[in-house]
Design a protein around this motif. Structure first.
Motif, short mmCIF file in Angstrom:
data_model
loop_
_atom_site.label_atom_id
_atom_site.label_comp_id
_atom_site.label_asym_id
_atom_site.label_seq_id
_atom_site.Cartn_x
_atom_site.Cartn_y
_atom_site.Cartn_z
N THR A 64 0.86 -1.19 0.00
CA THR A 64 0.00 0.00 0.00
C THR A 64 0.89 1.23 0.00
OG1 THR A 64 -0.08 0.20 2.42
CG2 THR A 64 -1.70 -1.27 1.38
N ASP A 65 0.27 2.40 -0.11
CA ASP A 65 1.05 3.65 -0.08
C ASP A 65 1.74 3.84 1.27
OD1 ASP A 65 0.28 4.26 -2.67
OD2 ASP A 65 -1.49 5.39 -2.01
N ALA A 66 1.16 3.25 2.33
CA ALA A 66 1.72 3.44 3.67
C ALA A 66 2.62 2.30 4.12
CB ALA A 66 0.58 3.61 4.69
N GLY A 67 2.61 1.17 3.41
CA GLY A 67 3.42 0.03 3.84
C GLY A 67 2.93 -1.25 3.20
N PHE A 68 2.42 -2.18 4.06
CA PHE A 68 2.02 -3.50 3.56
C PHE A 68 0.81 -4.00 4.35
CE2 PHE A 68 6.62 -2.94 3.68
CZ PHE A 68 6.95 -3.04 2.33
N VAL A 69 0.09 -4.94 3.74
CA VAL A 69 -0.96 -5.69 4.43
C VAL A 69 -0.60 -7.16 4.28
CG1 VAL A 69 -3.42 -6.13 4.68
CG2 VAL A 69 -2.63 -3.92 3.77
N VAL A 70 -0.70 -7.93 5.38
CA VAL A 70 -0.35 -9.35 5.33
C VAL A 70 -1.39 -10.16 6.10
CG1 VAL A 70 2.14 -8.93 5.10
CG2 VAL A 70 1.14 -9.20 7.37
N VAL A 71 -1.46 -11.45 5.76
CA VAL A 71 -2.29 -12.40 6.52
C VAL A 71 -1.49 -13.66 6.76
CG1 VAL A 71 -4.54 -11.57 5.74
CG2 VAL A 71 -3.33 -13.32 4.41
N ASN A 72 -1.85 -14.36 7.85
CA ASN A 72 -1.29 -15.67 8.13
C ASN A 72 -2.08 -16.75 7.42
OD1 ASN A 72 0.94 -15.36 10.03
ND2 ASN A 72 -0.57 -14.58 11.48
N ASP A 73 -1.45 -17.91 7.34
CA ASP A 73 -2.06 -19.07 6.71
C ASP A 73 -2.58 -20.01 7.81
OD1 ASP A 73 -1.86 -21.83 6.35
OD2 ASP A 73 -0.17 -21.76 5.02
N SER A 74 -3.89 -20.25 7.80
CA SER A 74 -4.55 -21.22 8.68
C SER A 74 -4.00 -21.23 10.11
CB SER A 74 -4.45 -22.63 8.09
OG SER A 74 -3.10 -23.02 7.93
N ALA A 75 -3.91 -20.07 10.73
CA ALA A 75 -3.37 -19.98 12.08
C ALA A 75 -4.34 -20.61 13.09
CB ALA A 75 -3.10 -18.53 12.45
N ASP A 76 -3.81 -21.47 13.96
CA ASP A 76 -4.63 -22.10 14.98
C ASP A 76 -4.88 -21.18 16.17
OD1 ASP A 76 -4.83 -24.46 13.53
OD2 ASP A 76 -2.97 -25.26 14.37
N GLU A 77 -3.98 -20.25 16.38
CA GLU A 77 -4.12 -19.35 17.53
C GLU A 77 -4.91 -18.11 17.13
OE1 GLU A 77 -0.38 -18.57 19.39
OE2 GLU A 77 0.38 -20.56 18.92
N GLU A 78 -5.89 -17.76 17.97
CA GLU A 78 -6.80 -16.66 17.66
C GLU A 78 -6.09 -15.33 17.40
OE1 GLU A 78 -9.49 -13.41 17.91
OE2 GLU A 78 -7.91 -13.82 19.38
N PRO A 79 -5.06 -14.93 18.15
CA PRO A 79 -4.41 -13.65 17.88
C PRO A 79 -3.77 -13.56 16.50
CG PRO A 79 -3.84 -14.44 20.08
CD PRO A 79 -4.53 -15.56 19.38
N ARG A 80 -3.51 -14.70 15.87
CA ARG A 80 -2.91 -14.68 14.53
C ARG A 80 -3.95 -14.55 13.43
NH1 ARG A 80 2.44 -16.80 15.21
NH2 ARG A 80 2.67 -17.82 17.25
N ARG A 81 -5.22 -14.71 13.77
CA ARG A 81 -6.28 -14.63 12.77
C ARG A 81 -6.74 -13.18 12.64
NH1 ARG A 81 -7.94 -19.48 15.47
NH2 ARG A 81 -9.65 -18.41 16.53
N ARG A 82 -5.95 -12.42 11.92
CA ARG A 82 -6.20 -10.99 11.72
C ARG A 82 -5.75 -10.61 10.30
NH1 ARG A 82 -7.69 -11.95 16.25
NH2 ARG A 82 -7.37 -10.76 18.18
N ILE A 83 -6.21 -9.46 9.85
CA ILE A 83 -5.61 -8.79 8.70
C ILE A 83 -4.68 -7.74 9.28
CG2 ILE A 83 -6.05 -7.47 6.60
CD1 ILE A 83 -8.90 -8.63 6.62
N PHE A 84 -3.40 -7.88 9.01
CA PHE A 84 -2.38 -7.04 9.65
C PHE A 84 -1.92 -5.95 8.69
CE2 PHE A 84 -2.18 -11.07 11.85
CZ PHE A 84 -1.91 -10.75 13.17
N PHE A 85 -1.95 -4.71 9.16
CA PHE A 85 -1.44 -3.58 8.41
C PHE A 85 -0.07 -3.19 8.98
CE2 PHE A 85 -5.85 -3.61 7.46
CZ PHE A 85 -6.02 -2.95 6.24
N LEU A 86 0.93 -3.12 8.11
CA LEU A 86 2.29 -2.79 8.51
C LEU A 86 2.70 -1.44 7.91
CD1 LEU A 86 4.04 -6.21 7.69
CD2 LEU A 86 2.62 -5.64 9.67
N ASP A 87 3.62 -0.77 8.60
CA ASP A 87 4.19 0.44 8.01
C ASP A 87 5.36 0.08 7.11
OD1 ASP A 87 6.40 -0.02 9.66
OD2 ASP A 87 5.86 1.55 11.10
#
Length: 367
Positions: A64-87
């Motif tokens: 993105t213009d501000a950085g990156f967006v990433v996702v995990n693959d089939s994460a078993d742990e709830e905190p990993r199940r997010r859409i993550f925005f990075l700078d």
């Protein structure tokens, strides 16, 4: 995520290997009689390192213009199940939760309007009745789920592309001929839309070094559409394959075009790929869950050449027509060759018949 799946013995591998052997045998030799050593492909240039411990199974990324967006693959742990925005330094600045649990998020795409598409299409066991995409409009707090179903049974897939008119195209993971699937109608929330098989893509064989040997060179693990919509790229564990797109027709590019190959040598488990916002670079990142302790995901950069701009006298649709005509020309050549072989065979058969008749006549005369 299972790397090897059903890759052993995929169709066409032996033939591809044979083609590579012929190329090696015909390579020019040095004065000593041995072929010159090939220049090893260059590794990517590090951009930044992801330090957040929740991101060790990154399977999809967009810039993105501000950085990156990433996702995990089939994460078993709830905190990993997010859409993550990075700078721009790979630090997490925002996360977005899913309204319900995703099954296996494998890729990301970004539309011209800034909508982030999350491809929930992984299916290692090929047991899912439906797959899905999540659409997160720019600035929204929750993604919306859209379900789809294959017309020919479950498939494992890890790559998502967006066409010029905003339709998703799923590229299956299997080696040899990867299937291309697209919704048959407009996506609808809280409904299941049938997918249609719209073609297949065959990637050329390479010899790029990677942790999974020849298997890793054939499995499609990610895809991306360039910001200008004029290129798309598919990746394996070893290489990136970039296709030129005309008129937004991604399917035509994949099914009729000849890709440029960009080696991605020795990435630990490369499943993500995207374009930089200016389209000058490919960006990749690997999963690190199975790597030595302390290994952090690192975004890498590989330069790519932008396609030439159409000249005022050149129609934008001209390259597409040329690309479409190439396979037609090949088919015409094959047809002509078959006709020639048939004609020669018929002539030979006619001569044989004449010879037999002549021999019979001579025998009759001798009697």
């Amino acid at each position: 995520m299972r790397v090897f799946e059903r890759a052993v013995g995929w169709p066409g591998w032996c033939g591809a290997a044979g083609a590579v052997t012929l190329l090696v045998l015909s390579a020019p030799t040095s004065a000593a009689g041995s072929p010159p050593a090939a220049t090893p492909p260059k590794p990517g240039t590090p951009v930044c390192r992801v330090q957040d411990d929740r991101l060790n199974e990154i399977s999809g990324m967009v810039a993105t213009d501000a950085g990156f967006v990433v996702v995990n693959d089939s994460a078993d742990e709830e905190p990993r199940r997010r859409i993550f925005f990075l700078d721009a330094d790979c630090a997490v600045v925002r996360t977005v939760r899913y309204p319900s649990r995703p099954r296996d998020t494998e890729d990301l795409a970004i539309g011209a309007d800034g909508t982030v598409w999350v491809a929930d299409i992984g299916d290692n066991d090929r047991s899912r009745q439906t797959v899905a995409v999540w659409k997160l409009p720019k600035g929204a707090d929750r993604p919306v789920l859209y379900r789809m179903t294959y017309p020919d049974g479950p498939h494992d897939a890890e790559a998502l592309l967006i066409t010029g008119d905003g339709r998703p195209v799923i590229v299956t993971k299997q080696g040899g001929a990867a299937g291309l699937y697209s919704p048959s109608t407009s996506l609808r929330a809280q409904a299941t839309v049938p997918l249609t098989r719209v073609g297949e893509v065959r990637l050329p064989a390479t010899t790029t070094s990677n942790p999974f040997s020849f298997v890793g060179r054939g499995l499609v693990t990610g895809g991306a559409t360039a910001p200008d919509g004029r290129r798309v790229v598919l990746r394996t564990y070893a290489d990136a394959f970039e296709f030129d797109v005309t008129g937004g027709d991604v399917v035509a590019a994949l099914t009729t075009g000849a890709p440029r190959v960009i080696p991605l040598p020795d990435e630990p488990q490369g499943e993500s790929i995207t374009y930089s916002r200016d389209g000058r670079f490919l960006l990749t990142v690997s999963e690190t869950a199975d790597q030595p302790p302390g290994t952090k995901p690192t975004i890498l950069r590989y330069p790519v050449a932008a396609p030439p701009s159409p000249t005022p006298r050149q129609s934008v649709s001209a390259p597409a027509a040329h690309a479409t005509n190439q396979p037609n020309q090949r088919r015409d050549n094959v047809t002509e060759l078959r006709s020639l072989v048939a004609a020669v065979g018929a002539l030979g058969l006619g001569l044989l018949v004449v010879g037999l008749v002549g021999m019979t006549w001579l025998r009759g005369k001798r009697r």
